[in-house]
Motif scaffolding. Structure first.
Motif, PDB file in Angstrom:
ATOM      1  N   GLU A   1       0.843  -1.203   0.000  1.00 28.54           N
ATOM      2  CA  GLU A   1       0.000   0.000   0.000  1.00 28.54           C
ATOM      3  C   GLU A   1       0.875   1.249   0.000  1.00 28.54           C
ATOM      4  O   GLU A   1       1.817   1.359   0.791  1.00 28.54           O
ATOM      5  CB  GLU A   1      -0.901  -0.003   1.238  1.00 28.54           C
ATOM      6  N   ALA A   2       0.570   2.199  -0.887  1.00 22.18           N
ATOM      7  CA  ALA A   2       1.302   3.464  -0.938  1.00 22.18           C
ATOM      8  C   ALA A   2       0.938   4.320   0.259  1.00 22.18           C
ATOM      9  O   ALA A   2      -0.224   4.397   0.680  1.00 22.18           O
ATOM     10  CB  ALA A   2       0.977   4.203  -2.235  1.00 22.18           C
ATOM     11  N   ASP A   3       1.963   4.972   0.835  1.00 19.93           N
ATOM     12  CA  ASP A   3       1.760   5.834   1.997  1.00 19.93           C
ATOM     13  C   ASP A   3       2.728   7.012   1.884  1.00 19.93           C
ATOM     14  O   ASP A   3       3.834   6.977   2.415  1.00 19.93           O
ATOM     15  CB  ASP A   3       2.002   5.050   3.290  1.00 19.93           C
ATOM     16  N   GLY A   4       2.323   8.039   1.161  1.00 17.11           N
ATOM     17  CA  GLY A   4       3.206   9.179   0.940  1.00 17.11           C
ATOM     18  C   GLY A   4       4.387   8.766   0.079  1.00 17.11           C
ATOM     19  O   GLY A   4       4.242   8.253  -1.018  1.00 17.11           O
ATOM     20  N   GLY A   5       5.593   8.953   0.603  1.00 17.58           N
ATOM     21  CA  GLY A   5       6.792   8.551  -0.112  1.00 17.58           C
ATOM     22  C   GLY A   5       7.235   7.142   0.221  1.00 17.58           C
ATOM     23  O   GLY A   5       8.350   6.747  -0.128  1.00 17.58           O
ATOM     24  N   ARG A   6       6.366   6.372   0.850  1.00 20.84           N
ATOM     25  CA  ARG A   6       6.718   5.033   1.300  1.00 20.84           C
ATOM     26  C   ARG A   6       5.722   3.998   0.788  1.00 20.84           C
ATOM     27  O   ARG A   6       4.609   4.328   0.386  1.00 20.84           O
ATOM     28  CB  ARG A   6       6.753   4.974   2.831  1.00 20.84           C
ATOM     29  N   VAL A   7       6.166   2.736   0.855  1.00 23.96           N
ATOM     30  CA  VAL A   7       5.276   1.605   0.612  1.00 23.96           C
ATOM     31  C   VAL A   7       5.235   0.773   1.891  1.00 23.96           C
ATOM     32  O   VAL A   7       6.282   0.338   2.402  1.00 23.96           O
ATOM     33  CB  VAL A   7       5.760   0.726  -0.558  1.00 23.96           C
ATOM     34  N   ARG A   8       4.041   0.580   2.411  1.00 19.45           N
ATOM     35  CA  ARG A   8       3.856  -0.225   3.613  1.00 19.45           C
ATOM     36  C   ARG A   8       3.335  -1.607   3.235  1.00 19.45           C
ATOM     37  O   ARG A   8       2.592  -1.772   2.272  1.00 19.45           O
ATOM     38  CB  ARG A   8       2.878   0.442   4.575  1.00 19.45           C
ATOM     39  N   PHE A   9       3.735  -2.587   4.017  1.00 21.65           N
ATOM     40  CA  PHE A   9       3.237  -3.944   3.873  1.00 21.65           C
ATOM     41  C   PHE A   9       2.154  -4.139   4.929  1.00 21.65           C
ATOM     42  O   PHE A   9       2.437  -4.195   6.120  1.00 21.65           O
ATOM     43  CB  PHE A   9       4.375  -4.944   4.064  1.00 21.65           C
ATOM     44  N   VAL A  10       0.904  -4.182   4.480  1.00 20.16           N
ATOM     45  CA  VAL A  10      -0.237  -4.306   5.389  1.00 20.16           C
ATOM     46  C   VAL A  10      -0.442  -5.791   5.692  1.00 20.16           C
ATOM     47  O   VAL A  10      -0.881  -6.559   4.834  1.00 20.16           O
ATOM     48  CB  VAL A  10      -1.512  -3.692   4.772  1.00 20.16           C
TER      49      VAL A  10
ATOM     50  N   ASN B   1       8.112  -2.719   8.237  1.00 15.92           N
ATOM     51  CA  ASN B   1       7.723  -1.459   7.597  1.00 15.92           C
ATOM     52  C   ASN B   1       8.596  -0.271   7.982  1.00 15.92           C
ATOM     53  O   ASN B   1       9.144  -0.226   9.084  1.00 15.92           O
ATOM     54  CB  ASN B   1       6.258  -1.159   7.930  1.00 15.92           C
ATOM     55  N   PRO B   2       8.691   0.708   7.053  1.00 14.71           N
ATOM     56  CA  PRO B   2       8.171   0.655   5.681  1.00 14.71           C
ATOM     57  C   PRO B   2       9.007  -0.283   4.819  1.00 14.71           C
ATOM     58  O   PRO B   2      10.230  -0.324   4.947  1.00 14.71           O
ATOM     59  CB  PRO B   2       8.281   2.095   5.185  1.00 14.71           C
ATOM     60  N   LEU B   3       8.348  -1.008   3.963  1.00 13.71           N
ATOM     61  CA  LEU B   3       9.040  -1.962   3.108  1.00 13.71           C
ATOM     62  C   LEU B   3       9.902  -1.232   2.081  1.00 13.71           C
ATOM     63  O   LEU B   3      11.001  -1.676   1.737  1.00 13.71           O
ATOM     64  CB  LEU B   3       8.023  -2.862   2.400  1.00 13.71           C
ATOM     65  N   ILE B   4       9.418  -0.090   1.587  1.00 13.77           N
ATOM     66  CA  ILE B   4      10.159   0.758   0.654  1.00 13.77           C
ATOM     67  C   ILE B   4       9.998   2.199   1.113  1.00 13.77           C
ATOM     68  O   ILE B   4       8.886   2.624   1.447  1.00 13.77           O
ATOM     69  CB  ILE B   4       9.625   0.607  -0.791  1.00 13.77           C
ATOM     70  N   ASP B   5      11.093   2.946   1.150  1.00 16.39           N
ATOM     71  CA  ASP B   5      11.028   4.341   1.576  1.00 16.39           C
ATOM     72  C   ASP B   5      11.886   5.192   0.644  1.00 16.39           C
ATOM     73  O   ASP B   5      13.114   5.100   0.651  1.00 16.39           O
ATOM     74  CB  ASP B   5      11.531   4.468   3.019  1.00 16.39           C
ATOM     75  N   LEU B   6      11.236   6.006  -0.166  1.00 13.72           N
ATOM     76  CA  LEU B   6      11.936   6.908  -1.075  1.00 13.72           C
ATOM     77  C   LEU B   6      11.830   8.363  -0.626  1.00 13.72           C
ATOM     78  O   LEU B   6      12.231   9.270  -1.343  1.00 13.72           O
ATOM     79  CB  LEU B   6      11.374   6.772  -2.492  1.00 13.72           C
TER      80      LEU B   6
END
Length: 235
Positions: A161-170, A194-199
């Motif tokens: 799930e997209a969360d601002g500049g990050r991707v969270r694993f729900v 989390n966050p799984l991806i953080d840009l």
């Protein structure tokens, strides 16, 4: 996107070269600057089109990075940054306008797993991705609160799930050896993963607008933050 200052001054300054340098030289300078803006990479390619030297304008600046390594984020297998309607005020030495900024990123499952292991909270991580946005993560937790017998891995299922500049694993489910570990374990593992991806910590402030799984990789789409990209002091 409203007109705004979308690039750090160190990158904007390169556009001043437009009036006295070839397009090829500007492209090479931009390639070096991208190492600071986004992260080191195996290779960057930059193209500038619609160049108007006298007015300091470029219709498009397009950059492609291979194996980009942003700080505190997984390796990005391929990163594309597309800037449209770039105008540089040579007199004021500042960016006057960027009409739009758009980025895409491709991140593979092995690179996500390697990133998780590097955080120190889990070991033996592996990730299976399924379309459209689902993932199964198998890990051996390395923190208190979840006690598993030696050799037993936790299997965590959920969606991206997209969360601002990050991707969270729900997280939707956590089990080990066929047993549901319950809500408390799900929360602990969610915090560890989390966050799984953080840009969001790159010089380029990105808002992720889309996240999906395609051909065994995570594909992200993002736009420049409406407040603009961070301007580095003294550059």
């Amino acid at each position: 996107m409203p007109a705004s200052r979308l690039l750090p001054r160190s990158l904007l300054f390169l556009l001043l070269w437009i009036g006295c340098s070839s397009t090829g030289l500007v492209e090479r300078e931009l390639e070096r600057e991208l190492q600071k803006l986004i992260g080191p990479a195996d290779h960057y390619d930059v193209e500038i089109s619609g160049l108007r030297a006298r007015s300091g304008e470029a219709a498009r600046v397009f950059a492609v990075g291979q194996r980009v390594r942003p700080e505190d984020a997984p390796v990005v297998d391929r990163f594309e940054l597309d800037l449209r309607g770039v105008t540089y005020d040579r007199g004021e030495k500042r960016l006057e306008r960027v009409d739009s900024a758009y980025a895409t990123a491709r991140i593979t499952a092995p690179d996500l797993a390697a990133f998780l292991e590097a955080q120190g909270n889990v070991r033996d991580a592996s990730i299976t991705l399924r379309e459209p946005d689902e993932a199964t993560i198998r890990v051996r937790p390395e923190f208190g609160g979840i006690a598993l017998p030696h050799g037993i891995e936790a299997t965590v299922t959920g969606r991206l799930e997209a969360d601002g500049g990050r991707v969270r694993f729900v997280v939707s489910d956590v089990e080990a050896a066929g047993l549901d570990l319950g809500a408390a374990a799900a929360r602990r593992l969610s915090d560890a993963i989390n966050p799984l991806i953080d840009l969001s910590d790159t010089e380029v402030r990105l808002q992720i607008t889309s996240v999906r799984v395609e051909n065994g990789a995570v594909l992200l789409e993002a736009t420049g933050n409406p407040t603009g990209l961070r301007l580095r002091r003294g550059s």
